[in-house]
Design an enzyme around this catalytic site. Structure first.
Site, PDB file in Angstrom:
ATOM      1  N   HIS A   1     162.850 -19.812 -49.105  1.00 26.48           N
ATOM      2  CA  HIS A   1     162.466 -19.581 -47.714  1.00 26.48           C
ATOM      3  C   HIS A   1     160.987 -19.848 -47.480  1.00 26.48           C
ATOM      4  CE1 HIS A   1     166.435 -17.997 -46.980  1.00 26.48           C
ATOM      5  NE2 HIS A   1     166.297 -17.240 -48.051  1.00 26.48           N
TER       6      HIS A   1
ATOM      7  N   TRP B   1     128.016  -1.788 -54.355  1.00 19.37           N
ATOM      8  CA  TRP B   1     129.076  -2.671 -53.874  1.00 19.37           C
ATOM      9  C   TRP B   1     128.874  -2.707 -52.359  1.00 19.37           C
ATOM     10  CZ3 TRP B   1     133.231  -2.647 -50.514  1.00 19.37           C
ATOM     11  CH2 TRP B   1     134.185  -3.649 -50.704  1.00 19.37           C
TER      12      TRP B   1
ATOM     13  N   CYS C   1     130.146   1.675 -55.588  1.00 16.65           N
ATOM     14  CA  CYS C   1     128.776   2.116 -55.828  1.00 16.65           C
ATOM     15  C   CYS C   1     128.789   3.235 -56.870  1.00 16.65           C
ATOM     16  CB  CYS C   1     128.065   2.627 -54.596  1.00 16.65           C
ATOM     17  SG  CYS C   1     127.942   1.423 -53.282  1.00 16.65           S
TER      18      CYS C   1
ATOM     19  N   ARG D   1     131.896   0.274 -60.844  1.00 18.20           N
ATOM     20  CA  ARG D   1     132.081   0.719 -59.463  1.00 18.20           C
ATOM     21  C   ARG D   1     131.457  -0.228 -58.445  1.00 18.20           C
ATOM     22  NH1 ARG D   1     133.507   6.078 -59.286  1.00 18.20           N
ATOM     23  NH2 ARG D   1     132.843   6.172 -57.131  1.00 18.20           N
TER      24      ARG D   1
ATOM     25  N   GLU E   1     142.689 -11.571 -59.261  1.00 19.31           N
ATOM     26  CA  GLU E   1     141.521 -10.704 -59.429  1.00 19.31           C
ATOM     27  C   GLU E   1     140.501 -11.281 -60.398  1.00 19.31           C
ATOM     28  OE1 GLU E   1     142.636  -6.036 -59.091  1.00 19.31           O
ATOM     29  OE2 GLU E   1     143.676  -7.097 -60.684  1.00 19.31           O
TER      30      GLU E   1
ATOM     31  N   LYS F   1     146.879  -9.778 -60.939  1.00 18.21           N
ATOM     32  CA  LYS F   1     145.989  -9.848 -62.104  1.00 18.21           C
ATOM     33  C   LYS F   1     145.282 -11.211 -62.136  1.00 18.21           C
ATOM     34  CE  LYS F   1     145.647  -6.627 -62.900  1.00 18.21           C
ATOM     35  NZ  LYS F   1     146.194  -5.479 -62.280  1.00 18.21           N
TER      36      LYS F   1
ATOM     37  N   ASN G   1     126.599   6.578 -51.993  1.00 22.46           N
ATOM     38  CA  ASN G   1     127.885   5.914 -52.178  1.00 22.46           C
ATOM     39  C   ASN G   1     128.779   6.376 -51.039  1.00 22.46           C
ATOM     40  OD1 ASN G   1     130.418   5.042 -53.047  1.00 22.46           O
ATOM     41  ND2 ASN G   1     130.651   6.729 -54.496  1.00 22.46           N
ATOM     42  N   GLY G   2     129.262   5.444 -50.218  1.00 24.54           N
ATOM     43  CA  GLY G   2     130.112   5.819 -49.091  1.00 24.54           C
ATOM     44  C   GLY G   2     129.720   5.027 -47.859  1.00 24.54           C
TER      45      GLY G   2
ATOM     46  N   GLU H   1     152.450  -7.897 -59.440  1.00 26.56           N
ATOM     47  CA  GLU H   1     151.353  -7.405 -60.283  1.00 26.56           C
ATOM     48  C   GLU H   1     150.758  -8.543 -61.129  1.00 26.56           C
ATOM     49  OE1 GLU H   1     149.490  -5.011 -60.399  1.00 26.56           O
ATOM     50  OE2 GLU H   1     148.716  -4.843 -62.423  1.00 26.56           O
TER      51      GLU H   1
ATOM     52  N   LYS I   1     136.095  -1.095 -59.146  1.00 32.39           N
ATOM     53  CA  LYS I   1     137.186  -0.354 -59.774  1.00 32.39           C
ATOM     54  C   LYS I   1     137.682   0.785 -58.889  1.00 32.39           C
ATOM     55  CE  LYS I   1     139.700   0.728 -63.355  1.00 32.39           C
ATOM     56  NZ  LYS I   1     140.850  -0.163 -63.483  1.00 32.39           N
TER      57      LYS I   1
HETATM   58  C1  G6P Z   1     140.885  -1.317 -56.660  1.00 31.96           C
HETATM   59  C2  G6P Z   1     140.999  -1.707 -58.118  1.00 31.96           C
HETATM   60  C3  G6P Z   1     142.469  -1.893 -58.489  1.00 31.96           C
HETATM   61  C4  G6P Z   1     143.270  -0.639 -58.153  1.00 31.96           C
HETATM   62  C5  G6P Z   1     143.079  -0.235 -56.687  1.00 31.96           C
HETATM   63  C6  G6P Z   1     143.667   1.139 -56.415  1.00 31.96           C
HETATM   64  O1  G6P Z   1     141.263  -2.381 -55.861  1.00 31.96           O
HETATM   65  O2  G6P Z   1     140.273  -2.887 -58.383  1.00 31.96           O
HETATM   66  O3  G6P Z   1     142.581  -2.157 -59.872  1.00 31.96           O
HETATM   67  O4  G6P Z   1     144.618  -0.875 -58.405  1.00 31.96           O
HETATM   68  O5  G6P Z   1     141.684  -0.161 -56.373  1.00 31.96           O
HETATM   69  O6  G6P Z   1     142.948   2.089 -57.167  1.00 31.96           O
HETATM   70  P1  G6P Z   1     143.485   3.480 -57.630  1.00 31.96           P
HETATM   71  O7  G6P Z   1     142.341   4.078 -58.407  1.00 31.96           O
HETATM   72  O8  G6P Z   1     143.781   4.259 -56.387  1.00 31.96           O
HETATM   73  O9  G6P Z   1     144.690   3.275 -58.457  1.00 31.96           O
END
Ligand code: G6P
Length: 613
Positions: A509, A74, A2, A27, A493, A490, A100-101, A486, A608
């Site tokens: 396995h 969000w 948010c 956000r 996501e 990606k 937000n929260g 990672e 984010k």
């Molecule tokens: C969210 C974002 C990710 C990020 C994660 C941790 O899931 O979409 O891209 O890696 O939060 O965020 P931070 O700001 O703590 O690295």
């Protein structure tokens, strides 16, 4: 999670608020809304969907007013619908709130309010809070700021809020606990933001609101801050370092691609003044100030979420290899609740791009209570995690706006590597020769990343072949196992293709059962001690007709001959390979998502900055 934005001053608020919402859309973006006061009316407009849909909706409405608040959501409580979107009115429609929260005790509070005759239009916890504020205001005959204070004393949870009162068009009351809030101070005007991005083009003078603080923002008057416990605070102003061009796409179609391409520069920025090839040394201020603690650490615990957790895994490999200190890597969300054993001579490293991730912040708090020394690795300067740690190191990559993290990841790995090498050198667990070689190789990384980026077009071509896939496996070993995780993250996501990262040898396995000609397998097979073993894994995949994309070291003949497609990366030391091998995986995920027509910068359901549990 948010975004909140607010304005009070002499200009029309609407364009400032809408622009601010666009900046904060990373956000959360499932619904958006705005509240304005004009000529004695408190108007609320809100819609499901993105900020652009709110703009269309508001086209035919009266959006005048020099005071307003706005929100991009969000969803936590209640589906992303128009009636659950913020702002929320109070029962009398005299007040409106953005939040937000999460208000954790909202159902208990709601029951109490229902028994007082309040009715509710939404399923949100936020509406409960504004009704509670109204109840406090009316039952105690108090002003808005006091009503907010009384209400927040009953709240359990996290919040950044801003509240408008129809009867006072010269006032916004805002408060925070756990969720970020910054106020920008201009000429006879104030700006509110979840971060500074909606503020930067109007003023560079800001104050960050602390936890459990309430700020009274009155037109033509100085800011007043007090805690929910009624202690007055003096606002502390600071100058923003952010620039407007950092917040724009700079000719790239998406922020994610821009951020991938920025990496040669961001890695140089991250190492600037820290990796000194001429002086043959690495310096990290956060280390120097706490040298003894690092040298005497019994154990290092690294806590993080998402991509930052993957960087932590690479950090574990590097710290154990070079500094010979045992390392444990923890998901912050698990660590904070599983009653971990933390010793006073443990070091806890918290990694977070945003510096606001709720679980990592809570993990930091837990470690602090247990007496550990806490070191933060964050990107956003002045965010909550760096303010709550004993020491740390910023990654200095500038704002990362694409939801899928790219440049923050490579900088986090770089900081962890510098730290590992520095501890190793100071402890004497690496030789002078190794130390100098690591410095030299680190300094060459930005140029090598630039070389890989030249393969962008080639990777875009490969991507076209793989958009049919509904599942992918990513394999790697050693330092490249976290890179496999990672790469898979990606792809998941942004392209919504299911993907799993595995240590290559574990494939037998379980995942091998999935392999068929429809299953792309992405293998990181750069030169290392386990190269031959990874090559055998590739043979096993081929024997089952799996389709292989490999990331190999320049000049590789063996794996590339076995692969359907392969991308070369320059040679480097094993501990630095992740900084190179992740680049083709970032580009591959990006191009697959683009070909599939996905919203790369704002993938569905994600945000984010995850400021709720
Ligand atoms: C969210 C974002 C990710 C990020 C994660 C941790 O899931 O979409 O891209 O890696 O939060 O965020 P931070 O700001 O703590 O690295």
């Amino acid at each position: 999670m948010c975004g909140i934005v607010g304005y009070i001053g002499k200009r029309e608020a609407y364009p400032i608020l809408i622009k601010g919402l666009h900046r904060l859309e990373y956000r959360g973006y499932d619904s958006a809304g705005i509240a304005l006061i004009h000529e004695g009316k408190l108007k609320v407009y809100k819609t499901k969907g993105k900020v652009s849909e709110l703009e269309q909706y508001a086209e035919q409405k009266d959006v005048s007013g020099t005071i307003g608040i706005a929100h991009t959501r969000w969803a936590t409580h209640g589906e992303p619908t128009q009636h659950n979107a913020h702002p929320h009115y109070s029962q009398s429609e005299e007040l409106a709130i953005i939040h937000n929260g999460i208000i954790e005790n909202y159902s208990v509070l709601k029951e109490g309010l229902i028994s007082e005759g309040f009715t509710f239009q939404s399923e949100t916890d936020t509406e409960v809070l504004i009704q509670l504020i109204e109840f406090m205001k009316k039952s105690n005959g108090s002003d808005l700021s006091t009503a907010v204070q009384l209400a927040l004393n009953q709240v359990v949870g996290a919040y950044a809020i801003a509240v408008l009162d129809r009867n006072n068009p010269d006032l916004i009351v805002a408060a925070r606990k756990g969720s970020p809030l910054v106020i920008g101070i201009g000429e006879d005007e104030y700006f509110i933001g979840s971060d500074a991005t909606p503020i930067i083009e109007y003023t560079d003078r800001v104050t960050y609101i602390g936890d459990e603080e309430i700020v009274t923002i009155q037109r033509d008057a100085p800011l007043k801050i007090r805690t929910i416990g009624n202690i007055e605070k003096t606002p502390r102003f600071q100058k923003l370092e952010l620039t407007l061009s950092q917040l724009e796409k700079g000719g790239y179609p998406h922020f994610m691609l821009k951020e991938i391409f920025e990496q040669p520069h961001t890695l140089s920025d991250c190492m600037r003044g820290r990796v000194n090839v001429d002086a043959n040394n690495i310096t990290l201020a956060g280390f120097i100030d706490n040298r003894e603690k690092f040298l005497n650490a019994r154990r290092i615990i690294i806590t993080a979420c998402g991509t930052s957790w993957h960087a932590a895994q690479i950090g574990m490999y590097a710290i154990e290899e070079y500094a010979r200190i045992p390392v444990e890597v923890e998901y912050s969300s698990e660590f904070r609740y599983r009653k971990p054993v933390i010793h006073k001579d443990d070091i806890v490293i918290a990694i977070s791009q945003s510096g606001e991730t709720a679980d990592t912040l809570a993990a930091v708090e837990l470690a602090r209570k247990e007496g550990a020394f806490i070191f933060g690795i964050c990107n956003v300067v002045g965010s909550s995690i760096p303010r709550n740690t004993h020491s740390g190191c910023y990654t200095h990559v500038g704002p990362e706006i694409g939801v899928a993290s790219t440049k923050a990841f490579t900088a986090q790995v770089t900081v962890l590597t510098m730290l590992a090498v520095l501890i190793g050198k100071e402890k004497g667990t690496i030789s002078r020769e190794e130390y100098l070689n690591l410095i030299r190789e680190l300094s060459l990384i930005p140029e090598k990343v630039g070389k890989i980026l030249k393969k962008n077009e080639l990777i875009a071509q490969y991507a076209k072949t793989f958009t049919y896939a509904s599942n992918c496996i990513y394999l790697g070993r050693g330092y490249n196992f976290p890179v496999a995780l990672e790469g898979a993250l990606k792809l998941k996501e942004i392209s919504y293709i299911h993907a799993e990262g595995y240590p290559a040898a574990e494939m037998k396995h379980g995942p091998i059962a999935l392999i068929s000609h429809e299953m792309p397998v992405i293998v990181i097979a750069t030169q290392s001690d386990t190269y031959d073993k990874v090559t055998s894994n590739i043979q096993e995949i081929k024997a089952r007709k799996g389709r292989i994309i490999s990331v190999v070291t320049e000049g590789d003949q063996v794996v590339s001959a076995l692969s359907d497609f392969s991308v070369e990366v320059p040679e480097t030391l094993p501990c630095l390979t992740p900084l190179l091998s992740v680049i083709p995986l970032q580009l591959l995920a990006y191009h697959i998502a683009v070909v599939k027509g996905c919203d790369v910068d704002q993938p569905r359901n994600l945000a984010k900055s995850v400021t709720v549990e």
